[in-house]
Design a protein around this motif. Structure first.
Motif, PDB file in Angstrom:
ATOM      1  N   PRO A  69      -7.273  -4.729  -0.042  1.00 49.49           N
ATOM      2  CA  PRO A  69      -8.323  -3.984  -0.750  1.00 49.49           C
ATOM      3  C   PRO A  69      -9.064  -2.981   0.146  1.00 49.49           C
ATOM      4  CG  PRO A  69      -8.413  -6.294  -1.349  1.00 49.49           C
ATOM      5  CD  PRO A  69      -7.435  -6.176  -0.214  1.00 49.49           C
ATOM      6  N   VAL A  70      -9.293  -3.350   1.384  1.00 49.58           N
ATOM      7  CA  VAL A  70      -9.976  -2.455   2.318  1.00 49.58           C
ATOM      8  C   VAL A  70      -9.115  -1.230   2.599  1.00 49.58           C
ATOM      9  CG1 VAL A  70     -10.882  -2.250   4.667  1.00 49.58           C
ATOM     10  CG2 VAL A  70     -11.274  -4.350   3.370  1.00 49.58           C
ATOM     11  N   LEU A  71      -7.838  -1.437   2.877  1.00 47.05           N
ATOM     12  CA  LEU A  71      -6.951  -0.322   3.160  1.00 47.05           C
ATOM     13  C   LEU A  71      -6.705   0.553   1.932  1.00 47.05           C
ATOM     14  CD1 LEU A  71      -4.335  -1.873   5.618  1.00 47.05           C
ATOM     15  CD2 LEU A  71      -6.276  -0.394   6.129  1.00 47.05           C
ATOM     16  N   GLN A  72      -6.717  -0.038   0.755  1.00 47.20           N
ATOM     17  CA  GLN A  72      -6.556   0.754  -0.468  1.00 47.20           C
ATOM     18  C   GLN A  72      -7.735   1.720  -0.646  1.00 47.20           C
ATOM     19  OE1 GLN A  72      -5.952  -2.477  -3.272  1.00 47.20           O
ATOM     20  NE2 GLN A  72      -3.802  -1.921  -3.542  1.00 47.20           N
ATOM     21  N   LYS A  73      -8.944   1.255  -0.314  1.00 49.14           N
ATOM     22  CA  LYS A  73     -10.122   2.131  -0.393  1.00 49.14           C
ATOM     23  C   LYS A  73     -10.036   3.253   0.634  1.00 49.14           C
ATOM     24  CE  LYS A  73     -13.278  -1.375  -2.139  1.00 49.14           C
ATOM     25  NZ  LYS A  73     -14.367  -2.282  -1.809  1.00 49.14           N
ATOM     26  N   LEU A 109      -2.006  -9.792  -5.575  1.00 46.33           N
ATOM     27  CA  LEU A 109      -2.048  -9.649  -4.113  1.00 46.33           C
ATOM     28  C   LEU A 109      -1.668 -10.955  -3.429  1.00 46.33           C
ATOM     29  CD1 LEU A 109      -5.198  -7.565  -3.095  1.00 46.33           C
ATOM     30  CD2 LEU A 109      -2.800  -7.047  -2.690  1.00 46.33           C
ATOM     31  N   ALA A 110      -2.272 -12.038  -3.892  1.00 46.60           N
ATOM     32  CA  ALA A 110      -1.975 -13.349  -3.304  1.00 46.60           C
ATOM     33  C   ALA A 110      -0.488 -13.676  -3.470  1.00 46.60           C
ATOM     34  CB  ALA A 110      -2.837 -14.427  -3.954  1.00 46.60           C
ATOM     35  N   LEU A 111       0.028 -13.423  -4.647  1.00 46.65           N
ATOM     36  CA  LEU A 111       1.440 -13.699  -4.920  1.00 46.65           C
ATOM     37  C   LEU A 111       2.351 -12.796  -4.087  1.00 46.65           C
ATOM     38  CD1 LEU A 111       3.156 -15.578  -6.605  1.00 46.65           C
ATOM     39  CD2 LEU A 111       3.137 -13.885  -8.430  1.00 46.65           C
ATOM     40  N   ALA A 130       0.123 -19.580   3.990  1.00 42.05           N
ATOM     41  CA  ALA A 130      -1.337 -19.588   3.875  1.00 42.05           C
ATOM     42  C   ALA A 130      -1.953 -18.396   4.612  1.00 42.05           C
ATOM     43  CB  ALA A 130      -1.895 -20.903   4.421  1.00 42.05           C
ATOM     44  N   ILE A 131      -1.498 -18.158   5.829  1.00 44.47           N
ATOM     45  CA  ILE A 131      -2.040 -17.053   6.630  1.00 44.47           C
ATOM     46  C   ILE A 131      -1.747 -15.711   5.958  1.00 44.47           C
ATOM     47  CG2 ILE A 131      -1.815 -15.818   8.834  1.00 44.47           C
ATOM     48  CD1 ILE A 131      -1.220 -18.621  10.097  1.00 44.47           C
ATOM     49  N   ALA A 132      -0.518 -15.507   5.513  1.00 43.08           N
ATOM     50  CA  ALA A 132      -0.139 -14.236   4.887  1.00 43.08           C
ATOM     51  C   ALA A 132      -0.915 -14.006   3.596  1.00 43.08           C
ATOM     52  CB  ALA A 132       1.362 -14.201   4.617  1.00 43.08           C
ATOM     53  N   THR A 133      -1.080 -15.045   2.796  1.00 45.89           N
ATOM     54  CA  THR A 133      -1.805 -14.905   1.531  1.00 45.89           C
ATOM     55  C   THR A 133      -3.262 -14.543   1.782  1.00 45.89           C
ATOM     56  OG1 THR A 133      -0.317 -16.497   0.473  1.00 45.89           O
ATOM     57  CG2 THR A 133      -2.432 -16.095  -0.612  1.00 45.89           C
ATOM     58  N   ILE A 134      -3.911 -15.240   2.692  1.00 41.34           N
ATOM     59  CA  ILE A 134      -5.328 -14.983   2.983  1.00 41.34           C
ATOM     60  C   ILE A 134      -5.520 -13.581   3.563  1.00 41.34           C
ATOM     61  CG2 ILE A 134      -7.249 -15.654   4.501  1.00 41.34           C
ATOM     62  CD1 ILE A 134      -6.176 -18.594   4.131  1.00 41.34           C
ATOM     63  N   LEU A 135      -4.692 -13.197   4.527  1.00 42.73           N
ATOM     64  CA  LEU A 135      -4.850 -11.885   5.148  1.00 42.73           C
ATOM     65  C   LEU A 135      -4.486 -10.750   4.188  1.00 42.73           C
ATOM     66  CD1 LEU A 135      -3.665 -12.542   8.811  1.00 42.73           C
ATOM     67  CD2 LEU A 135      -5.993 -12.234   7.947  1.00 42.73           C
ATOM     68  N   THR A 136      -3.511 -10.948   3.344  1.00 35.94           N
ATOM     69  CA  THR A 136      -3.173  -9.927   2.345  1.00 35.94           C
ATOM     70  C   THR A 136      -4.347  -9.715   1.393  1.00 35.94           C
ATOM     71  OG1 THR A 136      -0.818 -10.474   2.475  1.00 35.94           O
ATOM     72  CG2 THR A 136      -1.540  -9.285   0.519  1.00 35.94           C
ATOM     73  N   LEU A 137      -4.937 -10.805   0.940  1.00 34.93           N
ATOM     74  CA  LEU A 137      -6.102 -10.709   0.053  1.00 34.93           C
ATOM     75  C   LEU A 137      -7.285 -10.017   0.732  1.00 34.93           C
ATOM     76  CD1 LEU A 137      -6.065 -14.192  -1.709  1.00 34.93           C
ATOM     77  CD2 LEU A 137      -6.035 -11.965  -2.852  1.00 34.93           C
ATOM     78  N   ALA A 138      -7.435 -10.235   2.030  1.00 29.49           N
ATOM     79  CA  ALA A 138      -8.571  -9.662   2.750  1.00 29.49           C
ATOM     80  C   ALA A 138      -8.363  -8.209   3.161  1.00 29.49           C
ATOM     81  CB  ALA A 138      -8.870 -10.506   3.991  1.00 29.49           C
ATOM     82  N   ILE A 139      -7.163  -7.859   3.580  1.00 27.80           N
ATOM     83  CA  ILE A 139      -6.917  -6.547   4.193  1.00 27.80           C
ATOM     84  C   ILE A 139      -6.526  -5.467   3.183  1.00 27.80           C
ATOM     85  CG2 ILE A 139      -5.447  -5.310   5.835  1.00 27.80           C
ATOM     86  CD1 ILE A 139      -5.371  -7.951   7.465  1.00 27.80           C
ATOM     87  N   ILE A 180       0.808  -1.220   0.000  1.00 32.61           N
ATOM     88  CA  ILE A 180       0.000   0.000   0.000  1.00 32.61           C
ATOM     89  C   ILE A 180       0.844   1.274   0.000  1.00 32.61           C
ATOM     90  CG2 ILE A 180      -1.690   1.331   1.330  1.00 32.61           C
ATOM     91  CD1 ILE A 180      -2.843  -1.352   2.249  1.00 32.61           C
ATOM     92  N   TYR A 181       1.915   1.300   0.782  1.00 36.69           N
ATOM     93  CA  TYR A 181       2.682   2.534   0.971  1.00 36.69           C
ATOM     94  C   TYR A 181       4.062   2.526   0.320  1.00 36.69           C
ATOM     95  CZ  TYR A 181      -1.025   3.584   4.225  1.00 36.69           C
ATOM     96  OH  TYR A 181      -2.255   3.811   4.780  1.00 36.69           O
ATOM     97  N   GLY A 182       4.453   1.407  -0.245  1.00 34.82           N
ATOM     98  CA  GLY A 182       5.712   1.362  -0.973  1.00 34.82           C
ATOM     99  C   GLY A 182       6.848   0.692  -0.229  1.00 34.82           C
TER     100      GLY A 182
END
Length: 189
Positions: free
Chosen positions: A182-186, A123-125, A171-180, A52-54
């Motif tokens: 997009p919300v923070l980008q908005k 994002l997942a990658l 698994a945890i990092a991929t799932i949480l990255t996918l979930a969090i 998100i921030y670079g």
């Protein structure tokens, strides 16, 4: 210019606070319960901030994660504390390299992976790559820099970490990255 600098400082402070809370809670859980898997989850805010921030903010947060690792392993001793702390028996300057360099890289690699593919797969990658960056560099560092400690029996420990912890972390990092993310980008817009 001052507003941008103030926003960066505030962003770093928020992410650092989140990392400290995650680290404290996860360590308390691992101390209270004997669990076969003890995945690291403190790197997830580093991955998310990187996307998100670079890479600059990501690298700073990764450096903070490495410093937390040095402090934790200097205070709370475990059989592998020497790998991350130069202040314990068998620890040395290589311990600092293992604690800091992979964690700084966690804050850089996800950003560039996501920039290549700016979609859900990217994002997942990016989440997966951030975790793999940590795993590959930490375990390689341990193998090459501390392979002789414990009469070379470190290979069995590393194999156990790769087979169990790393898969859970990815698994945890991929799932949480996918979930969090997009919300923070908005919210950022």
């Amino acid at each position: 210019m001052k507003t941008k600098k103030a926003n960066q400082v505030a962003t770093l402070a928020i992410f650092i606070a989140v990392m400290v809370v995650i680290e404290t809670i996860s360590q308390a859980i691992f101390a209270a319960f004997v669990l076969p898997v003890k995945p690291t989850v403190t790197h997830i805010p580093v991955i998310i901030a990187s996307i998100i921030y670079g890479p600059r903010i990501g690298a700073q947060l990764g450096g903070f994660m490495g410093i937390m690792s040095i402090i934790r392993n200097s205070i709370i001793l475990s059989p592998l504390s020497y790998v991350f702390s130069p202040f314990v028996e068998n620890g040395n300057l290589y311990s600092v390299l293992i604690a800091l360099v992979p964690r700084i890289l966690i804050g850089i690699t996800p950003y560039y992976i996501y920039k290549l593919w700016q979609n859900k797969a990217g994002l997942a990658l990016a989440g997966l790559t951030g975790t793999l960056t940590n795993t590959i560099f930490v375990l390689s560092g341990i193998f090459f820099l501390f392979g002789g400690v414990f009469k070379g029996d470190i290979k069995a420990v590393l194999a156990a970490i790769v087979s169990v912890n790393s898969i859970a972390e990815m698994a945890i990092a991929t799932i949480l990255t996918l979930a969090i993310v997009p919300v923070l980008q908005k919210v950022k817009k």
